[in-house]
Design an enzyme around this catalytic site. Structure first.
Site, PDB file in Angstrom:
ATOM      1  CG  HIS A   7      -0.580   0.513   2.576  1.00 25.75           C
ATOM      2  ND1 HIS A   7      -0.154  -1.081   3.319  1.00 25.75           N
ATOM      3  CD2 HIS A   7       0.044   0.978   3.368  1.00 25.75           C
ATOM      4  CE1 HIS A   7       0.487  -0.904   4.537  1.00 25.75           C
ATOM      5  NE2 HIS A   7       0.544   0.328   4.290  1.00 25.75           N
ATOM      6  CG  HIS A  79       3.638   4.534   5.686  1.00 30.83           C
ATOM      7  ND1 HIS A  79       3.465   5.346   6.012  1.00 30.83           N
ATOM      8  CD2 HIS A  79       3.178   3.140   5.347  1.00 30.83           C
ATOM      9  CE1 HIS A  79       2.452   4.280   6.461  1.00 30.83           C
ATOM     10  NE2 HIS A  79       2.276   3.218   6.517  1.00 30.83           N
ATOM     11  CD  GLU A 130       2.981  -0.177   7.069  1.00 28.80           C
ATOM     12  OE1 GLU A 130       2.771   0.434   6.107  1.00 28.80           O
ATOM     13  OE2 GLU A 130       2.708  -1.374   8.092  1.00 28.80           O
TER      14      GLU A 130
HETATM   15 CO    CO Z   1       1.063   1.362   6.217  1.00 30.50          CO
END
Ligand code: CO
Length: 134
Positions: A7, A79, A130
């Protein structure tokens, strides 16, 4: 080691408005909001054909997203999240190259109930990364 883009996360000042934008104006499927006090965020996931967008709204006074929004009042990219097969193996490979993992370096449980790590933006193209164990 690096796998699929899981994502892209956007910090938003108004989660209801951002959710309505994706759902109503853009026609995307969206999840219900989920409060994650241990991360200082409320999240909504937008489902796209090839990936997801994570909408992040601050939760609580000490939220890292609140600090981000002070610098970026309209919101912005917070992020990007990549999948790895084995998060501890990925951490070992990165740390062996001198690349920094944030916090105490131990995986936390993320929005999908899977272990996640965050990596230092200064070591990763100026972007908070991440890693999610797929
Ligand atoms: Co995230």
């Amino acid at each position: 080691m690096i796998g699929r883009l899981n994502h892209v996360a956007l910090a938003v000042p108004d989660l209801t408005a951002a959710t309505a934008l994706y759902r109503d104006s853009l026609g995307a499927g969206v999840s219900p909001p989920v409060a994650m006090p241990e991360h200082g965020v409320t999240t909504v996931f937008v489902e796209l054909p090839n990936t997801k967008i994570e909408l992040l709204e601050p939760l609580g006074a000490d939220s890292p997203i609140a600090r981000f929004l002070e610098r970026n009042p309209a919101g912005g990219v917070h992020h990007v999240c990549y999948e790895v097969e084995d998060i501890l193996e990925a951490r070992a490979l990165l740390e062996a190259q001198g690349l920094r993992v944030l916090g105490d370096g131990e995986p936390k449980i993320g929005a999908h109930g899977k272990p996640v790590l965050f990596l230092h933006p200064k070591d990763f193209c100026g972007t908070l990364f991440e890693l999610d164990q797929a």
